[in-house]
Write a protein that holds these residues in place. Structure first.
Motif, PDB file in Angstrom:
ATOM      1  N   VAL A 179       0.878  -1.181   0.000  1.00  0.00           N
ATOM      2  CA  VAL A 179       0.000   0.000   0.000  1.00  0.00           C
ATOM      3  C   VAL A 179       0.907   1.221   0.000  1.00  0.00           C
ATOM      4  N   VAL A 180       0.780   2.061  -1.013  1.00  0.00           N
ATOM      5  CA  VAL A 180       1.733   3.150  -1.218  1.00  0.00           C
ATOM      6  C   VAL A 180       0.994   4.480  -1.396  1.00  0.00           C
ATOM      7  N   PRO A 181       1.654   5.589  -1.054  1.00  0.00           N
ATOM      8  CA  PRO A 181       1.047   6.904  -1.252  1.00  0.00           C
ATOM      9  C   PRO A 181       1.273   7.457  -2.658  1.00  0.00           C
ATOM     10  N   ASP A 182       2.059   6.732  -3.473  1.00  0.00           N
ATOM     11  CA  ASP A 182       2.444   7.226  -4.798  1.00  0.00           C
ATOM     12  C   ASP A 182       2.228   6.151  -5.859  1.00  0.00           C
ATOM     13  N   VAL A 183       1.038   5.602  -5.914  1.00  0.00           N
ATOM     14  CA  VAL A 183       0.791   4.467  -6.801  1.00  0.00           C
ATOM     15  C   VAL A 183       1.030   4.811  -8.270  1.00  0.00           C
ATOM     16  N   MET A 184       0.799   6.066  -8.663  1.00  0.00           N
ATOM     17  CA  MET A 184       0.975   6.415 -10.067  1.00  0.00           C
ATOM     18  C   MET A 184       2.457   6.433 -10.455  1.00  0.00           C
ATOM     19  N   ARG A 185       3.346   6.634  -9.490  1.00  0.00           N
ATOM     20  CA  ARG A 185       4.779   6.525  -9.786  1.00  0.00           C
ATOM     21  C   ARG A 185       5.106   5.098 -10.224  1.00  0.00           C
ATOM     22  N   TRP A 186       4.483   4.129  -9.595  1.00  0.00           N
ATOM     23  CA  TRP A 186       4.681   2.740  -9.978  1.00  0.00           C
ATOM     24  C   TRP A 186       3.982   2.436 -11.296  1.00  0.00           C
ATOM     25  N   LYS A 187       2.811   3.015 -11.504  1.00  0.00           N
ATOM     26  CA  LYS A 187       2.095   2.744 -12.746  1.00  0.00           C
ATOM     27  C   LYS A 187       2.807   3.368 -13.950  1.00  0.00           C
ATOM     28  N   HIS A 188       3.469   4.500 -13.767  1.00  0.00           N
ATOM     29  CA  HIS A 188       4.230   5.071 -14.871  1.00  0.00           C
ATOM     30  C   HIS A 188       5.462   4.215 -15.185  1.00  0.00           C
ATOM     31  N   ALA A 189       6.063   3.597 -14.179  1.00  0.00           N
ATOM     32  CA  ALA A 189       7.157   2.664 -14.444  1.00  0.00           C
ATOM     33  C   ALA A 189       6.663   1.473 -15.256  1.00  0.00           C
ATOM     34  N   LYS A 190       5.505   0.965 -14.904  1.00  0.00           N
ATOM     35  CA  LYS A 190       4.928  -0.162 -15.666  1.00  0.00           C
ATOM     36  C   LYS A 190       4.563   0.283 -17.074  1.00  0.00           C
ATOM     37  N   GLY A 222       9.623   7.375 -24.207  1.00  0.00           N
ATOM     38  CA  GLY A 222       8.791   7.446 -23.013  1.00  0.00           C
ATOM     39  C   GLY A 222       9.496   8.128 -21.864  1.00  0.00           C
ATOM     40  N   GLU A 223      10.753   7.786 -21.651  1.00  0.00           N
ATOM     41  CA  GLU A 223      11.507   8.414 -20.576  1.00  0.00           C
ATOM     42  C   GLU A 223      11.682   9.907 -20.824  1.00  0.00           C
ATOM     43  N   ALA A 224      11.924  10.290 -22.075  1.00  0.00           N
ATOM     44  CA  ALA A 224      12.078  11.710 -22.397  1.00  0.00           C
ATOM     45  C   ALA A 224      10.788  12.473 -22.155  1.00  0.00           C
ATOM     46  N   VAL A 225       9.675  11.866 -22.501  1.00  0.00           N
ATOM     47  CA  VAL A 225       8.370  12.505 -22.310  1.00  0.00           C
ATOM     48  C   VAL A 225       8.056  12.674 -20.831  1.00  0.00           C
ATOM     49  N   LEU A 226       8.287  11.637 -20.036  1.00  0.00           N
ATOM     50  CA  LEU A 226       8.005  11.732 -18.605  1.00  0.00           C
ATOM     51  C   LEU A 226       8.904  12.777 -17.949  1.00  0.00           C
ATOM     52  N   ALA A 234       9.121   4.782 -10.790  1.00  0.00           N
ATOM     53  CA  ALA A 234      10.012   3.919 -10.012  1.00  0.00           C
ATOM     54  C   ALA A 234      11.128   3.377 -10.894  1.00  0.00           C
ATOM     55  N   GLY A 235      12.340   3.340 -10.355  1.00  0.00           N
ATOM     56  CA  GLY A 235      13.472   2.826 -11.102  1.00  0.00           C
ATOM     57  C   GLY A 235      13.499   1.308 -11.135  1.00  0.00           C
ATOM     58  N   GLN A 236      14.257   0.762 -12.083  1.00  0.00           N
ATOM     59  CA  GLN A 236      14.317  -0.686 -12.251  1.00  0.00           C
ATOM     60  C   GLN A 236      14.889  -1.373 -11.021  1.00  0.00           C
ATOM     61  N   ASP A 237      15.915  -0.799 -10.403  1.00  0.00           N
ATOM     62  CA  ASP A 237      16.499  -1.412  -9.208  1.00  0.00           C
ATOM     63  C   ASP A 237      15.474  -1.499  -8.085  1.00  0.00           C
ATOM     64  N   GLU A 238      14.675  -0.461  -7.941  1.00  0.00           N
ATOM     65  CA  GLU A 238      13.639  -0.439  -6.907  1.00  0.00           C
ATOM     66  C   GLU A 238      12.607  -1.531  -7.152  1.00  0.00           C
ATOM     67  N   GLN A 239      12.242  -1.696  -8.419  1.00  0.00           N
ATOM     68  CA  GLN A 239      11.271  -2.728  -8.764  1.00  0.00           C
ATOM     69  C   GLN A 239      11.835  -4.122  -8.520  1.00  0.00           C
ATOM     70  N   ASP A 240      13.072  -4.340  -8.965  1.00  0.00           N
ATOM     71  CA  ASP A 240      13.685  -5.663  -8.814  1.00  0.00           C
ATOM     72  C   ASP A 240      13.863  -6.032  -7.344  1.00  0.00           C
ATOM     73  N   GLU A 241      14.258  -5.057  -6.526  1.00  0.00           N
ATOM     74  CA  GLU A 241      14.462  -5.326  -5.104  1.00  0.00           C
ATOM     75  C   GLU A 241      13.169  -5.752  -4.423  1.00  0.00           C
ATOM     76  N   LEU A 242      12.070  -5.105  -4.799  1.00  0.00           N
ATOM     77  CA  LEU A 242      10.798  -5.433  -4.165  1.00  0.00           C
ATOM     78  C   LEU A 242      10.317  -6.823  -4.574  1.00  0.00           C
ATOM     79  N   ARG A 243      10.471  -7.148  -5.866  1.00  0.00           N
ATOM     80  CA  ARG A 243      10.055  -8.481  -6.303  1.00  0.00           C
ATOM     81  C   ARG A 243      10.946  -9.543  -5.659  1.00  0.00           C
ATOM     82  N   GLY A 244      12.250  -9.327  -5.703  1.00  0.00           N
ATOM     83  CA  GLY A 244      13.222 -10.136  -4.968  1.00  0.00           C
ATOM     84  C   GLY A 244      13.011 -11.630  -5.008  1.00  0.00           C
TER      85      GLY A 244
END
Length: 325
Positions: A179-190, A222-226, A234-244
């Motif tokens: 449960v996060v306060p910034d869910v759209m940050r994760w959705k933009h990474a996806k 996409g990265e340039a637009v954002l 969210a960065g790739q390292d952050e995503q990978d660490e959470l999935r772990g």
């Protein structure tokens, strides 16, 4: 809480099936042959550990379900189908005193569409490899957890008790559910990851390695637009660490490809490219950033869906020529 899964395809079927398996009350909303198969034989959920046959109640729409206080609506249709679904369910949610609605969809447009009609909207970032090609059947190839579902209020706010309660149910049902306060940050990474969906649909899984340069160019746009829009992700390292290692895809014979690939395989006539590659095109136009690769992918994917073409209808060389490589 009763979970009403609006769109019991790959994602919705996997979420609803796992919730039902863990003892929660669930209704799957579907249509056509899929609805008939669910009613006749239940949901067949194929996983690396075996096939579950789950007698989940199924319905065609809100008039059959009769939403009531305490229900949770999970919107799991493709974004191009969201307006029709939201319009159908909103009056029933109001009559029940207002119900929370979770947008369990790719892209970042569904939440805004929902907020026009619902006052309790939650974004869900869906990391859930799954497949629905046959009526009554869903394939979920990840273990030990079936998927990762970041959950948060939209517009973004501090986590509330409803989100925590839903997350608790999901985590009892073989999902990681932060449960996060910034869910759209994760959705933009996806969203950035999903820019390759159209490529997979057009050239097929076998052509993805050769088409890798096109995927990288689409992501770079996409990265340039954002960055130009000031939108964090969210960065790739952050995503990978959470999935772990919590969700690893295991070979299942029936698992063929991602959501856009499946849309072409089913011959559905529509595809989500307008809300994936098209989201980048829209933001690029708003912020003065050229996005020719994403525009070409959006157009080609829509044309393939409208013409009823199978996945892999283009060669990687043809796609590279189309995007101007």
């Amino acid at each position: 809480m009763r979970y009403i899964i609006i769109g019991a395809g790959a994602v919705g079927g996997a979420i609803g099936g796992r919730l039902h398996e863990s003892g929660h009350e669930v209704v799957l909303v579907a249509r056509g042959a899929h609805l008939a198969a669910l009613r006749e034989g239940g949901l067949r959920l194929r996983t690396p550990e075996g096939t579950l046959t789950l007698p989940v109640p199924a319905a065609a729409g809100p008039e059959e379900v009769a939403p009531r206080p305490g229900d949770v609506l999970v919107l799991a249709v493709k974004t191009q189908q969201a307006v029709a679904a939201l319009d159908a369910w909103a009056p029933y949610a109001r009559a029940a005193g207002g119900l929370p609605l979770l947008c369990a969809q790719n892209g970042v447009a569904g939440e805004r569409l929902a907020l026009r009609r619902f006052d309790q909207v939650y974004g869900v970032c869906v990391w859930l490899p799954s497949q629905h090609l046959e009526p009554g059947s869903v394939v979920a190839p990840c273990v030990p957890l079936t998927g990762m579902l970041h959950l948060g209020r939209y517009p973004e706010a501090a986590p509330d008790e409803t989100a925590r309660a839903i997350a608790g149910d999901l985590e009892k049902s073989r999902f990681l559910a932060p449960v996060v306060p910034d869910v759209m940050r994760w959705k933009h990474a996806k969203l950035l990851l999903n820019l390759g969906n159209a490529v997979e649909a057009l050239v097929g899984r076998a052509g993805m390695a050769e088409a890798g340069a096109v995927v990288r160019r689409a992501r770079a746009e996409g990265e340039a637009v954002l960055a130009a829009a000031g939108i964090p992700y969210a960065g790739q390292d952050e995503q990978d660490e959470l999935r772990g290692g919590r969700m690893e895809i295991q070979p299942i014979e029936e698992y063929g490809g991602g959501s856009s690939w499946q849309s072409l395989r089913r011959g559905s006539g529509s595809i989500e490219a307008d809300y994936l590659n098209g989201e980048i095109v829209l933001l690029g136009r708003l912020h003065g950033v050229p996005t020719p690769v994403n525009e070409a992918l959006r157009h080609a994917a829509n044309a393939a869906a409208a013409a009823g073409r199978e996945p892999g209808s283009m060669t990687p060389a043809e796609l590279a020529a189309l995007v101007g490589a």
